[in-house]
Write a protein that holds these residues in place. Structure first.
Motif, PDB file in Angstrom:
ATOM      1  N   LYS A   1       0.810  -1.225   0.000  1.00 40.42           N
ATOM      2  CA  LYS A   1       0.000   0.000   0.000  1.00 40.42           C
ATOM      3  C   LYS A   1       0.843   1.274   0.000  1.00 40.42           C
ATOM      4  O   LYS A   1       0.430   2.294  -0.542  1.00 40.42           O
ATOM      5  N   VAL A   2       2.001   1.208   0.630  1.00 45.50           N
ATOM      6  CA  VAL A   2       2.811   2.402   0.850  1.00 45.50           C
ATOM      7  C   VAL A   2       4.275   2.097   0.538  1.00 45.50           C
ATOM      8  O   VAL A   2       4.789   1.043   0.910  1.00 45.50           O
ATOM      9  N   HIS A   3       4.922   3.030  -0.140  1.00 44.13           N
ATOM     10  CA  HIS A   3       6.365   2.991  -0.316  1.00 44.13           C
ATOM     11  C   HIS A   3       6.954   4.199   0.395  1.00 44.13           C
ATOM     12  O   HIS A   3       6.475   5.329   0.203  1.00 44.13           O
ATOM     13  N   LEU A   4       7.966   3.973   1.209  1.00 46.36           N
ATOM     14  CA  LEU A   4       8.719   5.075   1.802  1.00 46.36           C
ATOM     15  C   LEU A   4      10.001   5.208   0.996  1.00 46.36           C
ATOM     16  O   LEU A   4      10.883   4.345   1.043  1.00 46.36           O
ATOM     17  N   VAL A   5      10.078   6.298   0.249  1.00 43.79           N
ATOM     18  CA  VAL A   5      11.161   6.512  -0.704  1.00 43.79           C
ATOM     19  C   VAL A   5      12.078   7.605  -0.170  1.00 43.79           C
ATOM     20  O   VAL A   5      11.599   8.669   0.260  1.00 43.79           O
ATOM     21  N   PRO A   6      13.396   7.372  -0.151  1.00 41.66           N
ATOM     22  CA  PRO A   6      14.305   8.437   0.301  1.00 41.66           C
ATOM     23  C   PRO A   6      13.992   9.763  -0.390  1.00 41.66           C
ATOM     24  O   PRO A   6      13.852   9.832  -1.611  1.00 41.66           O
TER      25      PRO A   6
ATOM     26  N   VAL B   1       6.885  18.149  -6.914  1.00 40.86           N
ATOM     27  CA  VAL B   1       5.651  18.396  -7.680  1.00 40.86           C
ATOM     28  C   VAL B   1       4.459  17.747  -6.986  1.00 40.86           C
ATOM     29  O   VAL B   1       3.433  18.396  -6.729  1.00 40.86           O
ATOM     30  N   ASP B   2       4.572  16.458  -6.668  1.00 40.30           N
ATOM     31  CA  ASP B   2       3.492  15.763  -5.970  1.00 40.30           C
ATOM     32  C   ASP B   2       3.268  16.342  -4.572  1.00 40.30           C
ATOM     33  O   ASP B   2       2.122  16.510  -4.125  1.00 40.30           O
ATOM     34  N   LEU B   3       4.347  16.633  -3.867  1.00 43.78           N
ATOM     35  CA  LEU B   3       4.220  17.104  -2.493  1.00 43.78           C
ATOM     36  C   LEU B   3       3.566  18.479  -2.419  1.00 43.78           C
ATOM     37  O   LEU B   3       2.837  18.778  -1.470  1.00 43.78           O
ATOM     38  N   LYS B   4       3.797  19.312  -3.419  1.00 42.96           N
ATOM     39  CA  LYS B   4       3.114  20.612  -3.447  1.00 42.96           C
ATOM     40  C   LYS B   4       1.612  20.426  -3.621  1.00 42.96           C
ATOM     41  O   LYS B   4       0.803  21.130  -2.998  1.00 42.96           O
ATOM     42  N   LEU B   5       1.214  19.482  -4.462  1.00 46.55           N
ATOM     43  CA  LEU B   5      -0.214  19.182  -4.633  1.00 46.55           C
ATOM     44  C   LEU B   5      -0.813  18.680  -3.317  1.00 46.55           C
ATOM     45  O   LEU B   5      -1.938  19.032  -2.960  1.00 46.55           O
ATOM     46  N   ALA B   6      -0.040  17.869  -2.599  1.00 45.68           N
ATOM     47  CA  ALA B   6      -0.509  17.369  -1.311  1.00 45.68           C
ATOM     48  C   ALA B   6      -0.695  18.504  -0.319  1.00 45.68           C
ATOM     49  O   ALA B   6      -1.672  18.538   0.446  1.00 45.68           O
ATOM     50  N   LEU B   7       0.234  19.465  -0.311  1.00 42.65           N
ATOM     51  CA  LEU B   7       0.137  20.597   0.609  1.00 42.65           C
ATOM     52  C   LEU B   7      -1.052  21.492   0.306  1.00 42.65           C
ATOM     53  O   LEU B   7      -1.620  22.118   1.207  1.00 42.65           O
TER      54      LEU B   7
ATOM     55  N   VAL C   1       0.518   3.910  -3.120  1.00 45.52           N
ATOM     56  CA  VAL C   1       0.491   3.041  -4.297  1.00 45.52           C
ATOM     57  C   VAL C   1      -0.823   3.173  -5.044  1.00 45.52           C
ATOM     58  O   VAL C   1      -0.845   3.230  -6.284  1.00 45.52           O
ATOM     59  N   LEU C   2      -1.936   3.241  -4.326  1.00 46.41           N
ATOM     60  CA  LEU C   2      -3.245   3.325  -4.972  1.00 46.41           C
ATOM     61  C   LEU C   2      -3.396   4.631  -5.746  1.00 46.41           C
ATOM     62  O   LEU C   2      -3.894   4.644  -6.876  1.00 46.41           O
ATOM     63  N   LYS C   3      -2.963   5.749  -5.155  1.00 45.66           N
ATOM     64  CA  LYS C   3      -3.074   7.050  -5.816  1.00 45.66           C
ATOM     65  C   LYS C   3      -1.965   7.288  -6.831  1.00 45.66           C
ATOM     66  O   LYS C   3      -2.050   8.220  -7.634  1.00 45.66           O
ATOM     67  N   ASN C   4      -0.904   6.480  -6.752  1.00 40.60           N
ATOM     68  CA  ASN C   4       0.221   6.593  -7.671  1.00 40.60           C
ATOM     69  C   ASN C   4       0.903   7.963  -7.577  1.00 40.60           C
ATOM     70  O   ASN C   4       1.260   8.569  -8.584  1.00 40.60           O
ATOM     71  N   ARG C   5       1.065   8.454  -6.341  1.00 40.80           N
ATOM     72  CA  ARG C   5       1.743   9.733  -6.148  1.00 40.80           C
ATOM     73  C   ARG C   5       2.206   9.864  -4.702  1.00 40.80           C
ATOM     74  O   ARG C   5       1.757   9.131  -3.815  1.00 40.80           O
TER      75      ARG C   5
END
Length: 210
Positions: free
Chosen positions: A21-26, A33-39, A82-86
């Protein structure tokens, strides 16, 4: 230089951690780009009880965490759904104390839509399993604002226990720029508790209702 237990040496850089379900990526700048959308979901940075970067300060925050990584003080991660692919948030293994085999999990935030989902539980499970089973730590700490009741409940649901409250622990600013004092709640999970906490988290993950 910190002493490294050669019987169980810690890596110098964070290693990726995976579940279905989740990947923790360094952490890397290209995640911005993705993190700004999350914020941007619900203006997360306006939540005064915890420091969350703004869209404009995100890249500076990423560079700060990477600098601390280079100094051996932090393993920063981006949280990949993983489900959201971001990427939907950030978290860290921090206060890396190789001498005493301790560390803290902190500087964590998620997009609004990822809060109160399986994401946090799965990410914390991956970090805790790595800390206890691979790094062989004797304790993992969690710290949060005394008034951040949602965070305190989330930490307690993981199975962490309250060690105490550090009163007047930090000087922060209110929404008008005035200095105010923060009391910090310190929680921990110790090595002997991990097998039971691990079983508890596995049960929660296996029985999560989507």
């Amino acid at each position: 230089m910190s002493f490294i237990n050669m019987a169980n040496p810690w890596p110098l850089v964070p290693l990726p951690l995976y579940s279905d379900k989740v990947h923790l990526v360094p952490l890397a700048l290209e995640h911005a780009v993705d993190l700004k959308l999350a914020l941007e979901e619900n203006d997360l940075w306006n939540f005064w009880l915890t420091p969350i970067p703004t869209v404009s300060s995100l890249e500076k925050e990423i560079k700060r965490r990477l600098s601390l990584q280079n100094e051996g003080k932090m393993f920063p991660y981006s949280v990949y759904d993983v489900l959201k692919n971001r990427y939907v948030g950030m978290t860290t293994l921090m206060e890396l104390d190789r001498d005493n085999q301790r560390l803290e999990i902190g500087y964590t935030w998620y997009s609004k839509s990822s809060q109160k989902t399986i994401i946090n539980t799965q990410a914390k499970y991956l970090l805790l399993e790595y800390a206890f089973s691979e790094l062989n730590v004797i304790a993992v700490e969690f710290r949060t604002h005394f008034f951040n009741h949602a965070s305190r409940r989330a930490i307690e649901r993981l199975g962490a226990k309250l060690d105490g409250v550090l009163r007047n622990h930090r000087i922060t600013l209110d929404d008008e720029g005035n200095r105010i004092l923060r009391d910090t709640c310190v929680y921990s999970i110790i090595q002997s508790e991990w097998p039971t906490v691990k079983q508890h988290l596995r049960y929660k993950l296996n029985n999560y209702v989507y």
